[in-house]
Design an enzyme around this catalytic site. Structure first.
Site: not given
Ligand code: NOJ
Length: 551
Positions: A99, A201, A255, A328-329
């Site tokens: 990541d 990210d 992302e 994970h989000d």
């Molecule tokens: C995206 C990540 O997937 C998330 O878990 C994180 O809180 C935010 N970016 C900030 O880095």
């Protein structure tokens, strides 16, 4: 080194390290824990791992706040452990992508500490530090970030720093060429060690409009027009690609929050030399309003089809899709997209699995998805850990929403739902740890766990193995054109993949009821190769899925 498109044949498994496997009994997952489970991953058939951050970090946002990009968070292990893990993965034919979190650092990063403690620090310009308005009484503008907070935090009487996420995540100033050189240095460090790429990210946030204008106020992400897909985004990504990434046989997946198909094309068309793939989130917004998960609305299948059609057609022959239904989000997919997380959990999990796996692109599986893990069973705010949900709860309280109502909402939508410990077996702490983990184990570990699932006749893991096996070396799945066969049908999703005269047809019932599907009558010459029922009639059972081929 010759650059290849290996990522187009990858099946990628995401590991969220703190919740995967704890080897040393401190309640937190770790790298030796991951190593001990590599044969499990090999058995599943995946050939690449995306590892959520393992770098040194105060963990305000579970590692997405990095204080040292070249070291490992001690409770997760050491750099030597990391090297052993990488080597053990490679031995098993599993690649590793890290990541890359470079929109922001942690406020504990030495660069930031120096930047705020000394106006003449060489690191001052590594961050976005501005004078406040009204003699420092008001922030430089009215932007707000992603975690239900204002985007500026005071440093002293005069100055503020920008943080689009938590206060402990100050944004880096990419306008400064030195910052970009630091990022390149980080990339080289890990690539030279042998890692195979990066998940980048919130990469679409790195370039901010330098006018820093105020906007019409909104509760969250006010100012996004000035910091999402900013003016120099493509220039920066091309620079990283040209100077570093192009010299390695590596891939990147960005992302790309709040980005459209057109934005994505600019990021991934191969001739532009920026990223290999992006994660688009349009399908995860099919059960909310305004792309904001807290504004929940009921899922509708035709909405999902529209989104999938747009991306499958939009990137055909001009880019490469990524495919995912969990991370994970996000909350767990079972119980989502109209499915059932109780008595029809197997059917729901396998139906969703087959539906997204046969699309064009590279599939990602999030840890636990392959055994049908469900959302957490939270009942108290004290059970929750995530900074986002805590901030959002505070904001909702301030706005005088009714407490019991917001709590219920928080429990069902929090990111913590996907972060509960991996359920390896039915022991006290689910075989994840020998002690109480950092976040509660779901009580359903009694019957939802990897050991049990692999014994079940209806095994979700084994179904995923079938999907993976089927995809491997399948040219129709890799390159075939996609056509939706029943756009307006709100119960059943049927689509076709076609390459020359070879076809794969997928038919999935998204409803908890029996649905007659006439399309099936037209497939009498096709072979049924994958399904989650033994049924062959044209009446689809609840959440039934079938994959047919004509070759
Ligand atoms: C995206 C990540 O997937 C998330 O878990 C994180 O809180 C935010 N970016 C900030 O880095």
């Amino acid at each position: 080194m010759k650059k290849t498109d290996w990522y187009k044949d990858a099946i990628i498994y995401q590991i969220y390290p703190r919740s995967f496997c704890d080897s040393n009994g401190d309640g937190l997952g770790d790298i030796p824990g991951i190593i001990s489970k590599l044969d499990y991953l090999k058995g599943l058939g995946v050939n690449c791992v995306w590892l959520s951050p393992v770098y040194d970090s105060p963990q305000e946002d579970n590692g997405y706040d990095i204080s040292n990009y070249k070291d490992i968070y001690k409770p997760f292990g050491t750099l030597d452990d990391f090297k052993v893990m990488l080597n053990e993965m490679h031995k098993r034919g599993i690649r590793l992508i890290m990541d890359l979190v470079v929109n922001h650092t942690s406020s504990e990063h030495p660069w930031f500490k120096s930047a705020i403690s000394d106006k003449n620090s060489p690191y001052r310009d590594y961050y976005i530090i501005k004078k406040g308005k009204k003699n420092g009484k008001k922030p430089p503008n009215n932007w707000s970030g992603f975690f239900a907070e204002k985007a500026w935090e005071k440093i002293d009487d005069e100055y503020y720093y920008l943080h689009l996420f938590a206060k402990g995540q100050p944004d880096l100033n990419w306008e400064n060429p030195k910052v970009r050189e630091e990022v390149k240095d980080i990339l080289r460090f890990w690539l030279d060690m042998g890692v195979d790429g990066f998940r980048c990210d919130v990469i679409t946030l790195i370039s901010k409009d330098q006018r820093f204008k105020s906007v019409f106020p909104t509760l969250a992400i006010a100012g996004k027009q000035y910091y999402v897909n900013g003016p120099r985004l493509h220039e920066y990504l091309h620079e990283l690609n040209k100077d570093v990434l192009s010299n390695y046989d590596c891939m990147t997946v960005g992302e790309t929050v709040l980005s459209s198909l057109d934005d994505a094309k600019l990021l991934i068309q191969p001739e532009r030399e920026e990223l290999s793939m992006v994660f688009n989130f349009d399908h995860t917004d099919t059960d909310n309003f305004f792309g904001a998960k807290w504004f929940y609305r009921e899922f509708k299948l035709t909405r999902l089809k529209k989104v999938v059609d747009r991306w499958q057609h939009g990137l055909f022959n001009c880019g490469w899709n990524s495919l995912f239904i969990e991370n994970h989000d996000q909350r767990r997919c079972i119980g989502r997209f109209g499915t059932n997380d109780k008595e029809l959990r197997y059917e729901s999990a396998t139906m969703l699995g087959a539906t997204y796996f046969m699309l064009q692109g590279t599939p990602f599986i999030y840890q636990g998805q392959e055994i049908g893990m469900t959302n957490g069973d939270f009942t108290e705010m004290a059970d929750l850990r995530d900074v986002e949900v805590k901030n959002t709860y505070k904001l909702a309280e301030k706005l005088f929403f009714l407490k019991p109502l917001i709590k219920k909402h928080m429990f069902s939508l929090t990111r913590d739902n996907a972060r509960t410990p991996f359920q390896w077996n039915n022991q006290e702490f689910a075989g994840f740890s020998s002690v109480e983990p950092w976040i509660r184990v779901n009580a359903n570990k009694e019957f939802i766990n990897a050991e049990q699932d692999l014994k079940n006749e209806k095994s979700i893991n084994k179904f995923y193995r079938q999907l993976i096996e089927f995809r491997k070396n399948n040219e129709v799945i890799k390159n075939g054109a996609y056509t939706c066969l029943n756009k307006n049908n709100n119960d059943v999703y049927a689509y076709k993949r076609k390459l020359d005269d070879k076809e794969v047809v997928v038919i999935s019932n998204f409803k908890n009821k029996i649905v007659k599907e006439k399309l099936i009558d037209e497939l009498s010459n096709y072979k049924l190769v994958i399904s989650n029922y033994s049924n062959k009639s044209n009446e689809l059972q609840p959440y039934e899925t079938r994959v047919y081929i004509n070759y």
